[in-house]
Design a protein around this motif. Structure first.
Motif, PDB file in Angstrom:
ATOM      1  N   SER A  15       0.812  -1.216   0.000  1.00  0.00           N
ATOM      2  CA  SER A  15       0.000   0.000   0.000  1.00  0.00           C
ATOM      3  C   SER A  15       0.846   1.267   0.000  1.00  0.00           C
ATOM      4  O   SER A  15       0.314   2.370  -0.062  1.00  0.00           O
ATOM      5  N   PHE A  16       2.183   1.131   0.033  1.00  0.00           N
ATOM      6  CA  PHE A  16       3.068   2.295   0.069  1.00  0.00           C
ATOM      7  C   PHE A  16       3.387   2.773  -1.348  1.00  0.00           C
ATOM      8  O   PHE A  16       3.674   1.971  -2.241  1.00  0.00           O
ATOM      9  N   THR A  17       3.323   4.103  -1.561  1.00  0.00           N
ATOM     10  CA  THR A  17       3.753   4.702  -2.826  1.00  0.00           C
ATOM     11  C   THR A  17       4.547   5.968  -2.542  1.00  0.00           C
ATOM     12  O   THR A  17       4.317   6.649  -1.537  1.00  0.00           O
ATOM     13  N   ALA A  18       5.479   6.270  -3.452  1.00  0.00           N
ATOM     14  CA  ALA A  18       6.247   7.511  -3.377  1.00  0.00           C
ATOM     15  C   ALA A  18       6.644   7.901  -4.789  1.00  0.00           C
ATOM     16  O   ALA A  18       7.059   7.057  -5.583  1.00  0.00           O
ATOM     17  N   ASP A  19       6.501   9.184  -5.107  1.00  0.00           N
ATOM     18  CA  ASP A  19       6.907   9.702  -6.410  1.00  0.00           C
ATOM     19  C   ASP A  19       8.332  10.228  -6.289  1.00  0.00           C
ATOM     20  O   ASP A  19       8.576  11.262  -5.656  1.00  0.00           O
ATOM     21  N   LEU A  20       9.270   9.503  -6.878  1.00  0.00           N
ATOM     22  CA  LEU A  20      10.683   9.816  -6.780  1.00  0.00           C
ATOM     23  C   LEU A  20      11.102  10.802  -7.857  1.00  0.00           C
ATOM     24  O   LEU A  20      10.675  10.684  -9.006  1.00  0.00           O
ATOM     25  N   GLU A  21      11.948  11.761  -7.488  1.00  0.00           N
ATOM     26  CA  GLU A  21      12.554  12.677  -8.454  1.00  0.00           C
ATOM     27  C   GLU A  21      13.973  12.193  -8.706  1.00  0.00           C
ATOM     28  O   GLU A  21      14.717  11.923  -7.766  1.00  0.00           O
ATOM     29  N   LEU A  22      14.348  12.082  -9.985  1.00  0.00           N
ATOM     30  CA  LEU A  22      15.626  11.505 -10.381  1.00  0.00           C
ATOM     31  C   LEU A  22      16.472  12.510 -11.159  1.00  0.00           C
ATOM     32  O   LEU A  22      15.935  13.392 -11.827  1.00  0.00           O
ATOM     33  N   ASP A  23      17.799  12.327 -11.100  1.00  0.00           N
ATOM     34  CA  ASP A  23      18.662  13.139 -11.957  1.00  0.00           C
ATOM     35  C   ASP A  23      18.767  12.467 -13.322  1.00  0.00           C
ATOM     36  O   ASP A  23      18.126  11.438 -13.585  1.00  0.00           O
ATOM     37  N   GLU A  24      19.578  13.023 -14.209  1.00  0.00           N
ATOM     38  CA  GLU A  24      19.671  12.520 -15.588  1.00  0.00           C
ATOM     39  C   GLU A  24      20.275  11.118 -15.667  1.00  0.00           C
ATOM     40  O   GLU A  24      20.121  10.426 -16.675  1.00  0.00           O
ATOM     41  N   ASP A  25      20.948  10.669 -14.621  1.00  0.00           N
ATOM     42  CA  ASP A  25      21.524   9.327 -14.602  1.00  0.00           C
ATOM     43  C   ASP A  25      20.643   8.308 -13.874  1.00  0.00           C
ATOM     44  O   ASP A  25      21.032   7.150 -13.709  1.00  0.00           O
ATOM     45  N   GLY A  26      19.477   8.722 -13.404  1.00  0.00           N
ATOM     46  CA  GLY A  26      18.553   7.810 -12.743  1.00  0.00           C
ATOM     47  C   GLY A  26      18.758   7.663 -11.247  1.00  0.00           C
ATOM     48  O   GLY A  26      18.165   6.783 -10.621  1.00  0.00           O
ATOM     49  N   TYR A  27      19.581   8.540 -10.632  1.00  0.00           N
ATOM     50  CA  TYR A  27      19.786   8.499  -9.180  1.00  0.00           C
ATOM     51  C   TYR A  27      18.784   9.432  -8.499  1.00  0.00           C
ATOM     52  O   TYR A  27      18.497  10.526  -8.996  1.00  0.00           O
ATOM     53  N   VAL A  28      18.277   8.992  -7.358  1.00  0.00           N
ATOM     54  CA  VAL A  28      17.255   9.745  -6.644  1.00  0.00           C
ATOM     55  C   VAL A  28      17.811  11.083  -6.155  1.00  0.00           C
ATOM     56  O   VAL A  28      18.868  11.142  -5.540  1.00  0.00           O
ATOM     57  N   VAL A  29      17.058  12.137  -6.453  1.00  0.00           N
ATOM     58  CA  VAL A  29      17.346  13.477  -5.938  1.00  0.00           C
ATOM     59  C   VAL A  29      16.451  13.751  -4.730  1.00  0.00           C
ATOM     60  O   VAL A  29      16.890  14.301  -3.725  1.00  0.00           O
TER      61      VAL A  29
END
Length: 194
Positions: free
Chosen positions: A172-186
């Motif tokens: 039931s957990f969700t999170a909208d992740l923001e990523l840099d151009e290389d796919g690493y979480v910001v």
């Protein structure tokens, strides 16, 4: 030359720092610190194949009066998992802590990725391995709980939301992740930012 990333935890006092090389897959060495659920430090090393398939994961978690070690290695399509414990994590303030390692490594047969709990770095593994740009993918990851180093097969979903954004879901957990151009979480809402 290796690169480095540093995340500040936003849910508890803590941070994660990693030194890595991602030119041919990923080779990473990191440390995660947190004030809770009990104060701990987790040092880890992670290797993937050139195609970002996790091949090895080693971790040492420790705090006041306890230390746990975990070694996971993928050999001939199967995971070998060994773990050990010194001291007593349950006596240190986590009474429901499970044993380190995997009770049945055969339950990890479909696992291709490691997901270290509360580590923004390990969200990148399936994203880079699958090249997720559009659509939704479902995976089963080896979820390594902190600070216990218990390993659980965990179903996860990643959905591309547009450039630099992915929705992570598990149960039931969700999170909208923001990523840099290389796919690493910001930014991992409710967990960490860099």
């Amino acid at each position: 030359m290796p690169r480095t990333l540093l995340w500040q935890r936003t849910d508890v006092h803590g941070a994660e720092h990693v030194v890595f090389d991602d030119r041919r897959g990923l080779t990473a060495r990191g440390v995660a610190l947190a004030a809770g659920p009990v104060p701990y430090e987790c040092r880890y090393e992670l290797d993937t194949s050139p195609g970002w398939l996790t091949t090895r994961f080693d971790a040492v978690a420790e705090g006041g009066g306890w230390q746990r070690k975990l070694h996971m290695e993928r050999v001939d399509g199967r995971w070998r998992v060994t773990a050990s414990e010194l001291g007593d994590l349950t006596a240190a303030g986590q009474p429901n802590a499970l044993q380190p390692g995997a009770e049945d490594p055969d339950l990890l047969v479909d696992v291709l990725d490691i997901d270290l709990q509360n580590s923004p770095l390990t969200n990148t593994l399936p994203l880079r391995r699958l090249g997720l740009i559009t659509g939704t993918v479902e995976i089963v990851a080896a979820w390594v709980l902190l600070p216990s180093l218990t390993v659980i097969a965990n179903a996860q979903t990643y959905t591309a939301l547009g450039p630099g954004r992915v929705r992570y879901a598990s149960g039931s957990f969700t999170a909208d992740l923001e990523l840099d151009e290389d796919g690493y979480v910001v930014r991992y809402p409710g967990l960490a930012t860099r």
